[in-house]
Design an enzyme around this catalytic site. Structure first.
Site, PDB file in Angstrom:
ATOM      1  N   GLN A 255       0.834  -1.198   0.000  1.00 28.83           N
ATOM      2  CA  GLN A 255       0.000   0.000   0.000  1.00 28.83           C
ATOM      3  C   GLN A 255       0.867   1.247   0.000  1.00 28.83           C
ATOM      4  OE1 GLN A 255      -3.203   0.014  -0.449  1.00 28.83           O
ATOM      5  NE2 GLN A 255      -2.981   2.213  -0.615  1.00 28.83           N
ATOM      6  N   HIS A 258       2.347   3.120  -3.165  1.00 28.30           N
ATOM      7  CA  HIS A 258       1.522   3.912  -4.091  1.00 28.30           C
ATOM      8  C   HIS A 258       1.933   5.374  -4.114  1.00 28.30           C
ATOM      9  CE1 HIS A 258      -1.397   1.279  -5.865  1.00 28.30           C
ATOM     10  NE2 HIS A 258      -1.721   0.746  -4.708  1.00 28.30           N
ATOM     11  N   GLU A 322     -10.422   2.143   3.054  1.00 26.74           N
ATOM     12  CA  GLU A 322     -10.651   1.700   1.674  1.00 26.74           C
ATOM     13  C   GLU A 322     -10.412   0.183   1.584  1.00 26.74           C
ATOM     14  OE1 GLU A 322      -7.645   2.990  -1.000  1.00 26.74           O
ATOM     15  OE2 GLU A 322      -8.797   2.518  -2.804  1.00 26.74           O
ATOM     16  N   HIS A 323      -9.203  -0.236   1.973  1.00 30.26           N
ATOM     17  CA  HIS A 323      -8.869  -1.663   2.024  1.00 30.26           C
ATOM     18  C   HIS A 323      -8.761  -2.079   3.488  1.00 30.26           C
ATOM     19  CE1 HIS A 323      -6.947  -0.204  -1.781  1.00 30.26           C
ATOM     20  NE2 HIS A 323      -7.575  -1.251  -2.266  1.00 30.26           N
ATOM     21  N   ASP A 356      -6.443  -6.147  -6.011  1.00 34.12           N
ATOM     22  CA  ASP A 356      -5.983  -5.076  -6.901  1.00 34.12           C
ATOM     23  C   ASP A 356      -5.937  -5.549  -8.346  1.00 34.12           C
ATOM     24  OD1 ASP A 356      -5.661  -3.291  -4.861  1.00 34.12           O
ATOM     25  OD2 ASP A 356      -3.523  -3.689  -4.569  1.00 34.12           O
ATOM     26  N   HIS A 415     -52.612  18.352  -8.084  1.00 37.77           N
ATOM     27  CA  HIS A 415     -52.287  16.942  -7.883  1.00 37.77           C
ATOM     28  C   HIS A 415     -53.554  16.167  -7.516  1.00 37.77           C
ATOM     29  CE1 HIS A 415     -48.147  18.276  -7.869  1.00 37.77           C
ATOM     30  NE2 HIS A 415     -47.702  17.047  -7.677  1.00 37.77           N
TER      31      HIS A 415
END
Lengths: 427, 427
Positions: A255, A258, A322-323, A356, A415
């Site tokens: 991770q 990145h 996220e993960h 991934d 209506h």
């Protein structure tokens, strides 16, 4: 790395804060380029491509011949890997198809819900040193299963005016209909307004740097939907003494590589494991080509010791990763009770890399705590649901008075009239 | 009303343009109030409530006693109508529940997708002369079915510091957990940041004026999701000689009474029907209490004659109406081929009012052409899907090499290492 022992609950929000990014200055640039592309179309696109990508292109659409040539240059072994990944992604996303939901809510009142594909979509694939062809799979495969008609891909050209072979190979393999050598803000602007060359689309997907992220946000002001707001990627691992420290370290590092702003957090009820992982990271990082950048992310990472699983779970739900990797004895506790996460990886043999690339799940996921409210990209991201209803004479006789009473109470006489007219004819 | 005969395709986009709204000036006001609420919390909330709603409140949360009293003041007949509507809405939204999607994508690789509720949501209900209690049903009922834990409702108080009885009755009936007498920008800001009194939420739902719309857009910058961007309500009817002109007129008027900026379009392959509807509108409008405003919307409305159903369909898909009524002989042609619409009403006995109140479908729908990419509010709007995966030793042995090859080709060595480490141990 910072080790935090038993953090006080009132400090959690500070502890779990993402690295902040200021976007004020970017907004002006993005607005300027949007206005220019809206006004001058492809002329503006060409100008910014020259300015930002350093290449002057006569033709921005990639030709079938270029795609064919690029595909022939991808090593056979890699092609097979891409095909394997594609097959798994197809299997998982095809399983997400839902049938029409059809109900008679009252006698004579038939209501149903159907999902129909978004007709025109845009995929943004970043360029740069690493060609992210895996993202092409993650977006184009479900788009095709959903039945999107126009699937437009934009990716910035390199100095030679080319898009990476792997990206072009994946694009044709997954049924992308048009590919353009356009990147950054100008790509998002082109997809938003349409130009002579680039079709206007209804929804834009895909990752990108801060410029692309702000551009996608601006696109929503012009009525174009986006997959989700994006931020730097992040991983939270919960692990205890049953975890393999070396594997945990390798996942945290995957991770961290990145980017310097990636977020890496390890939560544990074992101080021993925290120590082991820390020393494993120091060992493994030495062999990484992106060591310097990875080290920066690791410097900001956090190892958090908490006393029990309940506290761990509460903290993880507050962070909304996220993960989320679970390597604990009582993994079911976390699986059953996680409320906020993008994608969950369970056990020692389930590295984040699997999701991934190739296990079949999508890797376009909500960062920055957005998993509290957003789903990752899935089949439904490429469709919208439409409701239908058909009421018979009997049906409107049944429900008519209810509608009249409610419309009247809301002060909406017309209506009410629409029902009264019909009831009068039927009575 | 403007009648347009056989419009040229190149003029469609001009013809179908929505009334534009400029929001530039509003943005400054919204930003200012957001900053103030973020800084000063409830003090700022109280200040703006006094400024905009003309009432100084010591206590902004509605008490159980207030709710009980308000409920006792709602006429029994209206209560029953609300309960009938609620039952239908429950039936239709409960049917939208989906099971866990579980797939073994390859041997040893189990992937699944589960929907979990968004834990904390905010509902915004406008105040004003007409209390929109029907929107409470449309939002709180599916939120409850989804399992949202905290359902916070904000609605502006009147000059007496009260929220309409019907809104409070609907709120308690549908399981809203907290109700606040706060409206406009300050309500959205309160839900975004949280104050001592108002809980911070993860997603905000509900209609509102331009101020509320811009405030909701700003909320997304702070990581809060919203149901959808909102614009003035709109209706497109396609009708031929099998339609009842009087009913069509009543439906167009029911849309037009929402406001001067409401959009009303009739598309037909019959010039006779266009004439009939036009004269019916002139007749019916005379009896409407909101006649003046309704007349303004009708003045801007369009009656469009086209030569055949194919052209009609193409034009309708280009417009992407929020509400779409089909009153034609070959209704299946439109039902099967409509690509872009929020909610579809079929046949002479299915007025839009039915869906607005009581048939069971949701009335919170994408306006402004957003149905090209957005769904109306549905059960999924209150959940997010999370993916899970568990890989066995056999699974990682199967897929490991695929991941290694792809990670390597993307230049992500640490992603590869995470797999290689495991493979080395297993080989």
């Amino acid at each position: 790395m910072k080790t935090i022992i038993n953090p006080n609950k009132k400090d959690w929000s500070e502890l779990l804060k993402r690295p902040t990014q200021t976007v004020e200055n970017i907004e002006n640039t993005v607005t300027e380029i949007f206005n220019d592309v809206q006004r001058r179309g492809d002329k503006a696109i060409t100008k910014y491509t020259e300015l930002f990508d350093g290449v002057n292109l006569n033709e921005i659409q990639v030709s079938p011949a270029e795609i064919e040539k690029a595909s022939s240059l991808v090593p056979e072994e890699l092609k097979e890997a891409i095909q394997t990944a594609k097959a798994n992604i197809e299997t998982f996303h095809a399983a997400q198809k839902t049938e029409r939901v059809s109900v008679q809510t009252s006698k004579g009142i038939d209501c149903w819900q159907e999902k129909r594909p978004i007709q025109k979509i845009g995929l943004y694939i970043p360029g740069g040193t690493a060609p992210l062809f895996s993202t092409v799979l993650m977006l184009a495969v479900p788009a095709n299963i959903a039945g999107c008609k126009e699937i437009v891909l934009c990716s910035p050209p390199n100095k030679e005016g080319k898009i990476a072979n792997e990206i072009l190979y994946a694009a044709q393999l997954c049924g992308v209909t048009k590919v353009f050598k356009v990147g950054g803000i100008q790509a998002i602007a082109g997809l938003t307004f349409g130009t002579d060359a680039i079709p206007q689309v209804y929804k834009i997907f895909g990752p990108g740097n801060q410029y692309v992220t702000v551009a996608k946000q601006l696109a929503t002001k012009y009525g174009v939907a986006i997959d989700m707001p994006a931020g730097p990627s992040e991983l939270l691992v919960v692990a205890d003494d049953t975890a393999n420290a070396s594997y945990v370290a390798s996942d945290l590092l995957s991770q961290a590589e990145h980017g310097a702003d990636s977020q890496v957090i390890l939560v544990s009820t074992s101080k021993l494991l925290l120590d082991k992982v820390q020393s494993e990271i120091q060992k493994q990082i030495l062999n990484l080509p992106r060591m310097e950048m990875t080290q920066k992310a690791i410097d900001n990472s956090k190892l958090i010791y908490v006393e029990n699983d309940d506290i761990a779970l509460e903290l993880i739900n507050e962070y909304a990763p996220e993960h989320f990797i679970i390597c604990t004895k009582n993994e079911d506790f976390y699986v059953d009770n996680i409320a906020n996460a993008g994608s969950v990886f369970i056990g020692n043999y389930t590295p984040e890399s699997a999701g991934d690339y190739a296990s079949g799940t999508n890797h376009t996921l909500p960062t920055n705590g957005f998993s509290k409210a957003y789903s990752g990209v899935n089949l439904d991201s490429f469709t919208k649901s439409i409701t239908f209803q058909k009421i018979t004479k009997e049906g409107i006789l049944n429900i008519g008075n209810t509608i009249e009473l409610m419309a009247e109470a809301e002060g909406l006489q017309a209506h009410k009239n629409a029902v009264t007219l019909r009831l009068n004819d039927l009575k």
